[in-house]
Design an enzyme around this catalytic site. Sequence first.
Site, mmCIF file in Angstrom:
data_model
loop_
_atom_site.group_PDB
_atom_site.id
_atom_site.type_symbol
_atom_site.label_atom_id
_atom_site.label_comp_id
_atom_site.label_asym_id
_atom_site.label_seq_id
_atom_site.Cartn_x
_atom_site.Cartn_y
_atom_site.Cartn_z
ATOM 1 C CE1 TYR A 180 39.454 51.104 40.018
ATOM 2 C CE2 TYR A 180 41.259 52.644 39.708
ATOM 3 C CZ TYR A 180 40.809 51.366 39.991
ATOM 4 O OH TYR A 180 41.715 50.367 40.258
ATOM 5 C CE LYS A 209 40.357 49.947 43.346
ATOM 6 N NZ LYS A 209 40.478 48.618 43.962
ATOM 7 C CB SER A 231 44.550 51.421 42.665
ATOM 8 O OG SER A 231 44.990 51.959 41.442
HETATM 9 N N1 NAP Z 1 44.531 45.624 36.640
HETATM 10 C C1 NAP Z 1 45.065 46.761 37.081
HETATM 11 O O1 NAP Z 1 45.761 47.478 36.331
HETATM 12 C C2 NAP Z 1 44.865 47.180 38.509
HETATM 13 C C3 NAP Z 1 45.675 48.195 39.022
HETATM 14 C C4 NAP Z 1 45.483 48.600 40.341
HETATM 15 C C5 NAP Z 1 44.516 48.013 41.136
HETATM 16 N N2 NAP Z 1 43.736 47.029 40.605
HETATM 17 C C6 NAP Z 1 42.713 46.464 41.483
HETATM 18 O O2 NAP Z 1 42.948 45.075 41.668
HETATM 19 C C7 NAP Z 1 41.710 44.388 41.806
HETATM 20 C C8 NAP Z 1 41.613 43.281 40.762
HETATM 21 O O3 NAP Z 1 41.732 43.884 39.492
HETATM 22 P P1 NAP Z 1 41.807 43.009 38.141
HETATM 23 O O4 NAP Z 1 42.382 43.894 37.115
HETATM 24 O O5 NAP Z 1 42.397 41.673 38.432
HETATM 25 O O6 NAP Z 1 40.249 42.860 37.820
HETATM 26 P P2 NAP Z 1 39.503 41.920 36.759
HETATM 27 O O7 NAP Z 1 40.460 41.125 35.948
HETATM 28 O O8 NAP Z 1 38.523 42.803 36.077
HETATM 29 O O9 NAP Z 1 38.727 40.893 37.729
HETATM 30 C C9 NAP Z 1 37.828 41.424 38.664
HETATM 31 C C10 NAP Z 1 37.375 40.305 39.580
HETATM 32 O O10 NAP Z 1 36.434 40.883 40.502
HETATM 33 C C11 NAP Z 1 35.197 40.207 40.386
HETATM 34 N N3 NAP Z 1 34.068 41.112 40.566
HETATM 35 C C12 NAP Z 1 33.777 42.242 39.882
HETATM 36 N N4 NAP Z 1 32.626 42.771 40.290
HETATM 37 C C13 NAP Z 1 32.162 41.938 41.263
HETATM 38 C C14 NAP Z 1 30.995 41.938 42.068
HETATM 39 N N5 NAP Z 1 30.056 42.871 41.951
HETATM 40 N N6 NAP Z 1 30.851 40.938 42.966
HETATM 41 C C15 NAP Z 1 31.785 39.964 43.090
HETATM 42 N N7 NAP Z 1 32.890 39.902 42.342
HETATM 43 C C16 NAP Z 1 33.072 40.881 41.434
HETATM 44 C C17 NAP Z 1 35.183 39.648 38.961
HETATM 45 O O11 NAP Z 1 34.281 38.558 38.885
HETATM 46 P P3 NAP Z 1 33.027 38.575 37.854
HETATM 47 O O12 NAP Z 1 33.618 38.524 36.488
HETATM 48 O O13 NAP Z 1 32.261 37.371 38.217
HETATM 49 O O14 NAP Z 1 32.289 39.865 38.103
HETATM 50 C C18 NAP Z 1 36.644 39.198 38.816
HETATM 51 O O15 NAP Z 1 36.864 37.968 39.439
HETATM 52 C C19 NAP Z 1 40.614 45.438 41.669
HETATM 53 O O16 NAP Z 1 40.209 45.871 42.946
HETATM 54 C C20 NAP Z 1 41.300 46.560 40.913
HETATM 55 O O17 NAP Z 1 40.735 47.817 41.145
HETATM 56 C C21 NAP Z 1 43.878 46.595 39.308
#
Ligand code: NAP
Length: 238
Positions: free
Chosen positions: A156, A160, A143
């Site tokens: 967080y 990261k 991130s």
């Molecule tokens: N969105 C942003 O702005 C952003 C920015 C920078 C980095 N990121 C990073 O990118 C990645 C994806 O983010 P996102 O925004 O797409 O997240 P999201 O929409 O909240 O989706 C998270 C995914 O991870 C799974 N997950 C969460 N906890 C889990 C666990 N304990 N075991 C197995 N699976 C789990 C969830 O499945 P369940 O629902 O089944 O738990 C879901 O499929 C993350 O690592 C996040 O930190 C996101």
Amino acid sequence: MNIVITGASRGIGKATAAAFAAAGYSLYLCSKNEIALQQTADELEQQFPQAKLFFKAADLTSKHETELFAHWLLEKSIRIDILVNNAGTYLPGGILNEEDGVLEKMMDINLYSAYHLTRNLLPALIRQPLLQHTRAHIFNLCSIASIQAYPNGGAYGISKYALYGFTKNLREELKQYHIKVTAVLPGAVLTDSWGDFDNSGHRIMAAGDIATMIFTAAHLSPAACVEDILLRPQLGDL
Ligand SMILES: NC(=O)c1ccc[n+]([C@@H]2O[C@H](COP(=O)([O-])OP(=O)(O)OC[C@H]3O[C@@H](n4cnc5c(N)ncnc54)[C@H](OP(=O)(O)O)[C@@H]3O)[C@@H](O)[C@H]2O)c1
């Protein structure tokens, strides 16, 4: 090609799965909620009939369940071409005020899930024969919070930074085995993490933007490894 993606039921993971499914690859997906994962697999299968979809639910905050997911993959005796360590969660808070235990939770899902899954798969990845001079490619979803502290970053941000440190060390260790390692460092991306954020003005990025970069980085010549994919919204961070 066989592609493993964690956190694939929604958001960036699902968009990445769609990008590889569109190319007709075989996908091995994981997330915690089995019903949501099944729905995503069904949806992708319908949309991209040329792709093959396999999935297994696992709570990757549990070392044991992470190992079970790894064994499920290893038992299939498939070549793993790409591993996308994407599962992660954002809990806002500051170091001063966040609840006791938040750091442990953030480390469990944002660091240890990727660390343990990768370590479970690495011996098999290293044994894989070279294919076009490459054995595998690992992407870790870091991130902007991996390189820059910001308000409400707290645990967080710490997790990261740690994931980025893991990624950098992995990159150095795996060069010699022809395994590529890429850190993906997005700024704000519109996913469930952003709740009902009004993005009608395209202020923050689409999950598909990140998926396109991962897909593209996975298709360079064996001589090139994209070490960092750093993406920010056009107007900068929020
Ligand atoms: N969105 C942003 O702005 C952003 C920015 C920078 C980095 N990121 C990073 O990118 C990645 C994806 O983010 P996102 O925004 O797409 O997240 P999201 O929409 O909240 O989706 C998270 C995914 O991870 C799974 N997950 C969460 N906890 C889990 C666990 N304990 N075991 C197995 N699976 C789990 C969830 O499945 P369940 O629902 O089944 O738990 C879901 O499929 C993350 O690592 C996040 O930190 C996101």
